[in-house]
Design a protein around this motif. Structure first.
Motif, short mmCIF file in Angstrom:
data_model
loop_
_atom_site.label_atom_id
_atom_site.label_comp_id
_atom_site.label_asym_id
_atom_site.label_seq_id
_atom_site.Cartn_x
_atom_site.Cartn_y
_atom_site.Cartn_z
N ILE A 168 -12.84 20.12 -2.23
CA ILE A 168 -13.21 19.30 -3.39
C ILE A 168 -12.40 18.02 -3.41
CG2 ILE A 168 -13.20 19.19 -5.91
CD1 ILE A 168 -13.83 22.22 -5.89
N ASP A 169 -11.08 18.14 -3.21
CA ASP A 169 -10.21 16.96 -3.22
C ASP A 169 -10.63 15.94 -2.16
OD1 ASP A 169 -8.69 18.02 -5.24
OD2 ASP A 169 -7.01 18.62 -3.98
N GLU A 170 -10.93 16.42 -0.95
CA GLU A 170 -11.33 15.53 0.13
C GLU A 170 -12.62 14.79 -0.22
OE1 GLU A 170 -12.78 15.79 4.82
OE2 GLU A 170 -12.06 17.59 3.78
N THR A 171 -13.57 15.51 -0.80
CA THR A 171 -14.86 14.90 -1.16
C THR A 171 -14.68 13.86 -2.26
OG1 THR A 171 -15.97 16.96 -0.55
CG2 THR A 171 -17.22 15.40 -1.90
N VAL A 172 -13.88 14.20 -3.28
CA VAL A 172 -13.63 13.26 -4.37
C VAL A 172 -12.93 12.02 -3.85
CG1 VAL A 172 -12.35 12.91 -6.52
CG2 VAL A 172 -13.64 15.02 -6.18
N LEU A 173 -11.92 12.20 -3.01
CA LEU A 173 -11.17 11.08 -2.47
C LEU A 173 -12.07 10.14 -1.67
CD1 LEU A 173 -8.23 9.99 -2.19
CD2 LEU A 173 -8.09 11.24 -0.04
N ARG A 174 -12.99 10.71 -0.91
CA ARG A 174 -13.85 9.90 -0.04
C ARG A 174 -14.98 9.22 -0.80
NH1 ARG A 174 -16.15 12.80 5.25
NH2 ARG A 174 -13.89 12.89 5.57
N TYR A 175 -15.54 9.89 -1.80
CA TYR A 175 -16.79 9.40 -2.39
C TYR A 175 -16.71 9.09 -3.88
CZ TYR A 175 -18.76 11.17 1.97
OH TYR A 175 -19.03 11.42 3.28
N ARG A 176 -15.55 9.17 -4.50
CA ARG A 176 -15.43 9.01 -5.95
C ARG A 176 -16.13 7.76 -6.48
NH1 ARG A 176 -12.16 10.66 -10.26
NH2 ARG A 176 -11.93 9.07 -11.85
N ASP A 177 -15.95 6.64 -5.82
CA ASP A 177 -16.49 5.36 -6.31
C ASP A 177 -17.69 4.88 -5.52
OD1 ASP A 177 -14.47 5.17 -8.31
OD2 ASP A 177 -13.05 4.49 -6.77
N GLN A 178 -18.34 5.75 -4.78
CA GLN A 178 -19.48 5.36 -3.97
C GLN A 178 -20.62 4.85 -4.85
OE1 GLN A 178 -21.83 7.15 -0.18
NE2 GLN A 178 -21.58 8.59 -1.86
N GLN A 179 -21.24 3.76 -4.43
CA GLN A 179 -22.38 3.20 -5.12
C GLN A 179 -23.51 3.03 -4.11
OE1 GLN A 179 -22.43 2.48 -8.43
NE2 GLN A 179 -20.30 3.15 -8.66
N GLY A 180 -24.71 2.87 -4.60
CA GLY A 180 -25.82 2.60 -3.69
C GLY A 180 -27.04 3.42 -4.01
N GLU A 181 -28.11 3.14 -3.29
CA GLU A 181 -29.38 3.82 -3.49
C GLU A 181 -29.23 5.30 -3.18
OE1 GLU A 181 -34.03 3.55 -1.94
OE2 GLU A 181 -32.57 2.00 -1.39
N GLY A 182 -29.78 6.13 -4.05
CA GLY A 182 -29.76 7.56 -3.83
C GLY A 182 -28.49 8.26 -4.25
N VAL A 183 -27.54 7.52 -4.81
CA VAL A 183 -26.27 8.11 -5.22
C VAL A 183 -26.35 8.57 -6.67
CG1 VAL A 183 -23.82 7.65 -5.63
CG2 VAL A 183 -24.94 6.73 -3.59
N ARG A 184 -25.93 9.79 -6.92
CA ARG A 184 -25.88 10.35 -8.28
C ARG A 184 -24.54 11.04 -8.49
NH1 ARG A 184 -31.25 14.08 -8.82
NH2 ARG A 184 -30.15 14.74 -10.70
N PRO A 185 -24.08 11.15 -9.73
CA PRO A 185 -22.90 11.98 -9.97
C PRO A 185 -23.21 13.44 -9.64
CG PRO A 185 -23.38 10.58 -11.87
CD PRO A 185 -24.57 10.51 -10.96
N VAL A 186 -22.29 14.08 -8.97
CA VAL A 186 -22.43 15.50 -8.62
C VAL A 186 -21.18 16.22 -9.11
CG1 VAL A 186 -22.56 17.18 -6.72
CG2 VAL A 186 -23.88 15.03 -6.61
N THR A 187 -21.36 17.25 -9.92
CA THR A 187 -20.22 18.02 -10.38
C THR A 187 -19.97 19.18 -9.42
OG1 THR A 187 -19.22 19.14 -12.28
CG2 THR A 187 -21.57 19.51 -11.93
#
Length: 200
Positions: A168-187
Protein backbone atom coordinates in the motif's frame (compact mmCIF):
# COMPACT_ATOMS: atom_id res chain seq x y z
CA UNK A 1 -6.50 6.47 9.31
CA UNK A 2 -6.99 3.72 11.84
CA UNK A 3 -4.15 2.54 14.09
CA UNK A 4 -3.31 0.01 11.37
CA UNK A 5 -2.40 2.93 9.15
CA UNK A 6 0.92 3.10 10.94
CA UNK A 7 3.83 1.15 9.48
CA UNK A 8 7.35 0.10 10.28
CA UNK A 9 8.42 1.02 6.76
CA UNK A 10 11.43 3.31 6.71
CA UNK A 11 9.91 5.30 3.86
CA UNK A 12 6.87 6.21 5.88
CA UNK A 13 6.92 8.95 8.47
CA UNK A 14 3.62 8.82 10.29
CA UNK A 15 2.46 11.72 12.39
CA UNK A 16 1.46 10.71 15.90
CA UNK A 17 -1.57 12.80 16.80
CA UNK A 18 -1.28 14.44 20.18
CA UNK A 19 -4.26 15.16 22.43
CA UNK A 20 -4.92 18.57 20.86
CA UNK A 21 -4.97 17.22 17.30
CA UNK A 22 -7.18 14.31 18.33
CA UNK A 23 -9.66 16.66 20.00
CA UNK A 24 -9.69 18.86 16.89
CA UNK A 25 -10.43 15.88 14.67
CA UNK A 26 -12.99 14.28 17.00
CA UNK A 27 -16.08 15.63 15.25
CA UNK A 28 -18.10 13.73 12.61
CA UNK A 29 -17.99 16.51 10.02
CA UNK A 30 -14.27 17.12 10.54
CA UNK A 31 -13.53 13.42 10.08
CA UNK A 32 -15.58 13.45 6.88
CA UNK A 33 -13.84 16.57 5.55
CA UNK A 34 -10.40 15.24 6.48
CA UNK A 35 -11.22 12.00 4.67
CA UNK A 36 -12.41 13.84 1.55
CA UNK A 37 -9.16 15.82 1.48
CA UNK A 38 -7.24 12.55 1.88
CA UNK A 39 -9.09 10.76 -0.90
CA UNK A 40 -9.91 13.49 -3.41
CA UNK A 41 -7.20 16.08 -2.88
CA UNK A 42 -7.45 19.85 -2.32
CA UNK A 43 -10.87 21.40 -1.71
CA UNK A 44 -12.40 24.74 -0.80
CA UNK A 45 -15.00 25.41 1.87
CA UNK A 46 -17.55 25.64 -0.96
CA UNK A 47 -16.67 22.32 -2.57
CA UNK A 48 -16.64 20.62 0.83
CA UNK A 49 -20.04 22.13 1.58
CA UNK A 50 -21.36 20.66 -1.66
CA UNK A 51 -19.85 17.24 -0.92
CA UNK A 52 -21.03 17.06 2.69
CA UNK A 53 -24.40 18.82 2.43
CA UNK A 54 -23.33 21.39 5.04
CA UNK A 55 -23.18 25.17 4.77
CA UNK A 56 -20.05 26.96 3.61
CA UNK A 57 -19.95 28.72 6.98
CA UNK A 58 -19.82 25.37 8.78
CA UNK A 59 -17.11 23.92 6.55
CA UNK A 60 -15.04 27.12 6.83
CA UNK A 61 -15.25 26.96 10.62
CA UNK A 62 -14.18 23.32 10.75
CA UNK A 63 -11.39 23.86 8.21
CA UNK A 64 -9.91 26.53 10.47
CA UNK A 65 -10.13 24.19 13.47
CA UNK A 66 -8.25 21.47 11.56
CA UNK A 67 -5.68 23.96 10.30
CA UNK A 68 -4.90 25.21 13.81
CA UNK A 69 -3.62 21.72 14.64
CA UNK A 70 -1.72 21.42 11.32
CA UNK A 71 -3.98 18.56 10.25
CA UNK A 72 -4.53 20.42 7.00
CA UNK A 73 -2.84 23.37 5.32
CA UNK A 74 -3.64 26.02 2.76
CA UNK A 75 -2.48 25.26 -0.78
CA UNK A 76 0.15 27.83 -1.69
CA UNK A 77 -0.43 29.86 -4.83
CA UNK A 78 -3.94 28.58 -5.46
CA UNK A 79 -7.21 30.43 -5.04
CA UNK A 80 -8.00 33.99 -4.07
CA UNK A 81 -8.72 35.87 -0.86
CA UNK A 82 -12.31 34.67 -0.86
CA UNK A 83 -11.63 31.17 -2.15
CA UNK A 84 -8.94 29.36 -0.21
CA UNK A 85 -7.89 25.85 -1.15
CA UNK A 86 -6.97 23.36 1.56
CA UNK A 87 -5.08 20.08 1.46
CA UNK A 88 -4.07 17.30 3.78
CA UNK A 89 -0.29 16.88 4.03
CA UNK A 90 0.97 13.60 2.63
CA UNK A 91 1.79 10.79 5.04
CA UNK A 92 0.05 8.52 7.49
CA UNK A 93 -1.24 9.36 10.93
CA UNK A 94 -1.18 7.34 14.12
CA UNK A 95 -4.23 7.63 16.37
CA UNK A 96 -3.27 5.39 19.24
CA UNK A 97 -0.72 7.63 20.94
CA UNK A 98 0.00 6.22 24.41
CA UNK A 99 -0.13 9.62 26.10
CA UNK A 100 -3.59 10.36 24.69
CA UNK A 101 -4.89 6.96 25.77
CA UNK A 102 -4.05 7.68 29.41
CA UNK A 103 -6.99 10.04 29.93
CA UNK A 104 -10.74 9.47 29.51
CA UNK A 105 -10.94 12.52 27.22
CA UNK A 106 -8.11 11.22 25.05
CA UNK A 107 -9.66 7.77 24.77
CA UNK A 108 -13.04 9.31 23.94
CA UNK A 109 -11.49 11.45 21.18
CA UNK A 110 -9.72 8.41 19.70
CA UNK A 111 -12.98 6.45 19.79
CA UNK A 112 -14.89 9.19 17.96
CA UNK A 113 -12.28 9.50 15.23
CA UNK A 114 -11.93 5.74 14.72
CA UNK A 115 -15.68 5.14 14.78
CA UNK A 116 -16.44 7.91 12.30
CA UNK A 117 -13.61 6.84 10.00
CA UNK A 118 -14.59 3.18 10.00
CA UNK A 119 -18.28 4.04 9.53
CA UNK A 120 -17.30 6.08 6.46
CA UNK A 121 -15.13 3.25 5.12
CA UNK A 122 -17.99 0.77 5.55
CA UNK A 123 -20.43 3.17 3.87
CA UNK A 124 -18.08 3.54 0.90
CA UNK A 125 -17.71 -0.23 0.64
CA UNK A 126 -21.46 -0.79 0.66
CA UNK A 127 -21.98 1.98 -1.92
CA UNK A 128 -19.43 0.27 -4.18
CA UNK A 129 -21.20 -3.08 -3.78
CA UNK A 130 -24.48 -1.40 -4.79
CA UNK A 131 -23.03 0.17 -7.93
CA UNK A 132 -20.45 -2.48 -8.89
CA UNK A 133 -22.57 -4.02 -11.63
CA UNK A 134 -22.73 -0.63 -13.36
CA UNK A 135 -18.95 -0.22 -13.29
CA UNK A 136 -17.02 -0.99 -16.46
CA UNK A 137 -15.26 -4.36 -16.66
CA UNK A 138 -11.76 -2.93 -16.18
CA UNK A 139 -12.69 -1.24 -12.89
CA UNK A 140 -14.81 -4.15 -11.66
CA UNK A 141 -12.18 -6.77 -12.49
CA UNK A 142 -9.48 -4.74 -10.77
CA UNK A 143 -11.43 -4.58 -7.51
CA UNK A 144 -11.38 -7.17 -4.76
CA UNK A 145 -13.56 -7.80 -1.72
CA UNK A 146 -12.04 -10.83 -0.09
CA UNK A 147 -12.03 -12.50 3.30
CA UNK A 148 -9.80 -15.34 4.41
CA UNK A 149 -9.07 -16.97 7.73
CA UNK A 150 -5.85 -18.67 8.78
CA UNK A 151 -4.47 -19.84 12.10
CA UNK A 152 -1.45 -17.64 12.81
CA UNK A 153 0.84 -16.67 15.63
CA UNK A 154 1.13 -12.99 16.53
CA UNK A 155 4.53 -12.91 14.78
CA UNK A 156 3.11 -14.41 11.58
CA UNK A 157 0.23 -11.94 11.57
CA UNK A 158 2.63 -9.04 12.08
CA UNK A 159 4.85 -10.21 9.21
CA UNK A 160 1.86 -10.44 6.87
CA UNK A 161 0.46 -7.01 7.83
CA UNK A 162 3.88 -5.44 7.28
CA UNK A 163 4.00 -6.94 3.77
CA UNK A 164 0.50 -5.68 3.00
CA UNK A 165 1.31 -2.22 4.34
CA UNK A 166 4.52 -2.08 2.26
CA UNK A 167 2.50 -2.71 -0.93
CA UNK A 168 0.00 0.00 0.00
CA UNK A 169 2.79 2.43 0.94
CA UNK A 170 4.62 1.81 -2.34
CA UNK A 171 1.46 2.38 -4.39
CA UNK A 172 0.54 5.57 -2.51
CA UNK A 173 4.09 6.92 -2.83
CA UNK A 174 4.16 6.27 -6.58
CA UNK A 175 0.66 7.35 -7.58
CA UNK A 176 -0.71 9.66 -4.85
CA UNK A 177 -0.78 12.77 -7.06
CA UNK A 178 -1.27 11.11 -10.44
CA UNK A 179 -3.53 13.02 -12.83
CA UNK A 180 -4.80 12.24 -16.29
CA UNK A 181 -7.44 10.48 -18.33
CA UNK A 182 -8.86 7.39 -16.70
CA UNK A 183 -7.51 8.21 -13.24
CA UNK A 184 -9.87 7.86 -10.26
CA UNK A 185 -9.34 7.82 -6.50
CA UNK A 186 -8.99 4.23 -5.30
CA UNK A 187 -9.26 3.32 -1.64
CA UNK A 188 -7.10 0.47 -0.37
CA UNK A 189 -8.10 -1.42 2.76
CA UNK A 190 -6.24 -4.03 4.72
CA UNK A 191 -8.41 -5.41 7.51
CA UNK A 192 -6.37 -7.95 9.45
CA UNK A 193 -7.09 -8.72 13.09
CA UNK A 194 -7.27 -11.70 15.45
CA UNK A 195 -10.61 -13.29 16.23
CA UNK A 196 -11.54 -14.09 19.85
CA UNK A 197 -10.20 -17.42 21.07
CA UNK A 198 -12.49 -20.42 20.73
CA UNK A 199 -15.19 -20.48 23.38
CA UNK A 200 -15.38 -16.68 23.77
Amino acid sequence: MTPAESSSSARRQDRVLDAGALRALAHPLRVQMFDILSQYGPQTASTLASLTGESTGATSYHLRALARQDLIREVEGRGSGRERWWERPAGGIELSAPESARTPAGRAAMQVVMTETLNRRHQQLMEYVSRSLSETDDWREGSIISTGTARLTAEQMTEMTQRLQAIIDETVLRYRDQQGEGVRPVTMRADVFPLPPEGH
